[in-house]
Enzyme design. Structure first.
Site, PDB file in Angstrom:
ATOM      1  N   GLN A   1      61.135 -34.619  -9.314  1.00  0.00           N
ATOM      2  CA  GLN A   1      61.286 -35.951  -9.905  1.00  0.00           C
ATOM      3  C   GLN A   1      60.451 -36.140 -11.174  1.00  0.00           C
ATOM      4  O   GLN A   1      60.386 -37.242 -11.707  1.00  0.00           O
ATOM      5  CB  GLN A   1      61.006 -37.048  -8.874  1.00  0.00           C
ATOM      6  CG  GLN A   1      59.582 -37.176  -8.398  1.00  0.00           C
ATOM      7  CD  GLN A   1      59.470 -38.168  -7.246  1.00  0.00           C
ATOM      8  OE1 GLN A   1      59.825 -37.859  -6.118  1.00  0.00           O
ATOM      9  NE2 GLN A   1      58.994 -39.375  -7.509  1.00  0.00           N
TER      10      GLN A   1
ATOM     11  N   GLY B   1      57.911 -49.312  -0.941  1.00  0.00           N
ATOM     12  CA  GLY B   1      57.385 -50.474  -1.657  1.00  0.00           C
ATOM     13  C   GLY B   1      58.425 -51.038  -2.613  1.00  0.00           C
ATOM     14  O   GLY B   1      59.169 -50.288  -3.256  1.00  0.00           O
TER      15      GLY B   1
ATOM     16  N   GLY C   1      51.006 -39.421  -2.243  1.00  0.00           N
ATOM     17  CA  GLY C   1      49.549 -39.419  -2.087  1.00  0.00           C
ATOM     18  C   GLY C   1      48.861 -40.345  -3.059  1.00  0.00           C
ATOM     19  O   GLY C   1      49.492 -41.228  -3.647  1.00  0.00           O
TER      20      GLY C   1
ATOM     21  N   SER D   1      49.152 -49.803  -8.310  1.00  0.00           N
ATOM     22  CA  SER D   1      49.868 -48.546  -8.520  1.00  0.00           C
ATOM     23  C   SER D   1      48.864 -47.428  -8.770  1.00  0.00           C
ATOM     24  O   SER D   1      47.792 -47.670  -9.349  1.00  0.00           O
ATOM     25  CB  SER D   1      50.772 -48.694  -9.758  1.00  0.00           C
ATOM     26  OG  SER D   1      51.183 -47.428 -10.215  1.00  0.00           O
ATOM     27  N   SER D   2      49.226 -46.207  -8.370  1.00  0.00           N
ATOM     28  CA  SER D   2      48.352 -45.050  -8.647  1.00  0.00           C
ATOM     29  C   SER D   2      48.158 -44.902 -10.153  1.00  0.00           C
ATOM     30  O   SER D   2      47.127 -44.429 -10.620  1.00  0.00           O
ATOM     31  CB  SER D   2      48.979 -43.759  -8.130  1.00  0.00           C
ATOM     32  OG  SER D   2      49.249 -43.891  -6.770  1.00  0.00           O
ATOM     33  N   ARG D   3      49.188 -45.301 -10.911  1.00  0.00           N
ATOM     34  CA  ARG D   3      49.131 -45.131 -12.362  1.00  0.00           C
ATOM     35  C   ARG D   3      48.088 -46.013 -13.031  1.00  0.00           C
ATOM     36  O   ARG D   3      47.687 -45.743 -14.163  1.00  0.00           O
ATOM     37  CB  ARG D   3      50.491 -45.449 -12.981  1.00  0.00           C
ATOM     38  CG  ARG D   3      51.517 -44.400 -12.687  1.00  0.00           C
ATOM     39  CD  ARG D   3      52.893 -44.927 -13.025  1.00  0.00           C
ATOM     40  NE  ARG D   3      53.923 -43.999 -12.624  1.00  0.00           N
ATOM     41  CZ  ARG D   3      54.484 -43.126 -13.436  1.00  0.00           C
ATOM     42  NH1 ARG D   3      54.126 -43.045 -14.682  1.00  0.00           N
ATOM     43  NH2 ARG D   3      55.419 -42.317 -12.984  1.00  0.00           N
TER      44      ARG D   3
ATOM     45  N   LYS E   1      57.840 -52.447  -5.375  1.00  0.00           N
ATOM     46  CA  LYS E   1      57.487 -52.292  -6.802  1.00  0.00           C
ATOM     47  C   LYS E   1      58.501 -51.344  -7.453  1.00  0.00           C
ATOM     48  O   LYS E   1      58.947 -51.562  -8.558  1.00  0.00           O
ATOM     49  CB  LYS E   1      56.080 -51.745  -6.980  1.00  0.00           C
ATOM     50  CG  LYS E   1      55.699 -51.709  -8.461  1.00  0.00           C
ATOM     51  CD  LYS E   1      54.281 -51.310  -8.682  1.00  0.00           C
ATOM     52  CE  LYS E   1      54.100 -49.820  -8.595  1.00  0.00           C
ATOM     53  NZ  LYS E   1      54.793 -49.068  -9.670  1.00  0.00           N
TER      54      LYS E   1
ATOM     55  N   HIS F   1      50.318 -48.773  -0.528  1.00  0.00           N
ATOM     56  CA  HIS F   1      50.751 -47.818   0.508  1.00  0.00           C
ATOM     57  C   HIS F   1      50.271 -48.268   1.896  1.00  0.00           C
ATOM     58  O   HIS F   1      50.988 -48.139   2.885  1.00  0.00           O
ATOM     59  CB  HIS F   1      50.145 -46.428   0.251  1.00  0.00           C
ATOM     60  CG  HIS F   1      50.641 -45.748  -0.972  1.00  0.00           C
ATOM     61  ND1 HIS F   1      49.830 -45.455  -2.041  1.00  0.00           N
ATOM     62  CD2 HIS F   1      51.873 -45.261  -1.299  1.00  0.00           C
ATOM     63  CE1 HIS F   1      50.521 -44.825  -2.969  1.00  0.00           C
ATOM     64  NE2 HIS F   1      51.767 -44.698  -2.550  1.00  0.00           N
TER      65      HIS F   1
HETATM   66  O1  PAF Z   1      57.733 -43.609  -4.428  1.00  0.00           O
HETATM   67  C1  PAF Z   1      57.263 -42.461  -4.318  1.00  0.00           C
HETATM   68  O2  PAF Z   1      56.061 -42.261  -4.127  1.00  0.00           O
HETATM   69  C2  PAF Z   1      58.191 -41.253  -4.446  1.00  0.00           C
HETATM   70  O3  PAF Z   1      59.171 -41.485  -5.392  1.00  0.00           O
HETATM   71  C3  PAF Z   1      58.798 -40.830  -3.104  1.00  0.00           C
HETATM   72  C4  PAF Z   1      59.713 -41.896  -2.530  1.00  0.00           C
HETATM   73  C5  PAF Z   1      57.691 -40.513  -2.105  1.00  0.00           C
HETATM   74  C6  PAF Z   1      59.638 -39.561  -3.296  1.00  0.00           C
HETATM   75  O4  PAF Z   1      58.869 -38.505  -3.763  1.00  0.00           O
END
Ligand code: PAF
Length: 283
Positions: free
Chosen positions: A61, A149, A31, A187-189, A151, A37
């Site tokens: 993760q 992506g 998201g 990037s979201s970051r 990246k 994206h």
């Molecule tokens: O790249 C991401 O946003 C995440 O690592 C993914 C591939 C959706 C897995 O949670």
């Protein structure tokens, strides 16, 4: 665009599309969708008849020192963006739907080798979490194609390896990095950067470009170039994690005979971890 939160409902819907011989494309995301994206969504729409995006902030993760609650969640805005782009379906399950009540008791998938390098060294368990959730999403959706992506280049190679090893019948498609006009990878970051840090951030890509230019001008002393790259990043105000010149498929340290090279870098700037890469072919 339909939004679905249950696995069984999604499977029913996708069975109908499969029976109608429609090709299914998936864009797995966490998201907070940005221009990068949306390039994946666009590519999926161009090559698949039914396109599904997933939004799931995957607890597996995130490491113990990484704050999952701080991860930006913008579901309503994300839905609007997907709808306007022409995405057919959003799968946005809860943690319980994917893992049951205790994610730490889930069966996990470990991709050996590649998951232990670079980002895998600094974020133990991260790639196990990625491989596990991606495998689950692939089993639920059974897409023909999945879009990621570039990246997250190490993640892209890891998923290709996973698909090969577990014999998923899925084509993995890597989409080129989307950049701001000053070169910073989208990037979201980036939202975590202060105004001052945002000024420094594009230097990460500039540094990758400088070293790539040196290589293309026949400098093959990769270990020296890595050291110089790290030093330049430090001087610019980053806390570098790694700056590595690697073989573009194995991600092992490149040697002078390799013709397919990737420059990989990860840094911290304030509270924000940034990664970027540059792939080059040597004639
Ligand atoms: O790249 C991401 O946003 C995440 O690592 C993914 C591939 C959706 C897995 O949670």
């Amino acid at each position: 665009m339909q939004t679905i939160t249950s696995i069984s409902q999604l499977r029913k819907l996708l069975d109908n599309h499969r029976m109608a011989e429609q090709s299914i494309g998936v864009i797995p995301t966490m998201g907070n969708l940005h221009a990068g994206h949306m390039m994946l969504v666009k590519a999926a729409i161009q090559s698949c008849s039914f396109v599904i995006s997933t939004i799931f902030v995957n607890p597996l993760q995130f490491g113990p020192n990484e704050d999952i609650t701080a991860y930006p969640r913008t579901l309503n805005e994300d839905k609007k963006k997907l709808d306007i782009a022409g995405c057919n379906c959003l799968f946005a399950p809860s943690v319980e739907e994917i893992y049951g009540f205790d994610p730490s008791k889930s069966t996990v998938i470990q991709v050996p080798g590649i998951s232990e390098l670079h980002c895998g060294k600094s974020r133990p368990g991260h790639f196990e979490g990625v491989a596990t959730v991606v495998s689950k999403l692939f089993n639920i959706i059974r897409p023909d194609r999945a879009f990621f992506g570039l990246k997250d280049y190490q993640q892209y190679l890891l998923i290709k390896q996973l698909v090969k090893d577990l014999v998923f019948e899925i084509e993995i498609i890597g989409i080129e990095i989307e950049r701001e006009s000053d070169g910073l990878a989208v990037s979201s970051r980036n939202a975590y950067l202060t105004a001052e840090e945002r000024e420094i951030a594009p230097f990460l890509y500039a540094c990758l470009n400088d070293v790539a230019t040196a290589i293309l001008n026949n400098d093959r002393d990769y270990r020296r170039l890595e050291k110089e790259g790290l030093q330049k990043l430090q001087e610019a105000g980053f806390h570098p994690d790694y700056f590595s010149i690697c073989h573009a498929e194995t991600l092992q340290s490149a040697n002078a005979k390799d013709d397919s090279i990737v420059l990989l870098a990860a840094v911290t700037l304030g509270s924000c971890r940034l990664i970027d890469n540059l792939r080059i072919k040597i004639a």
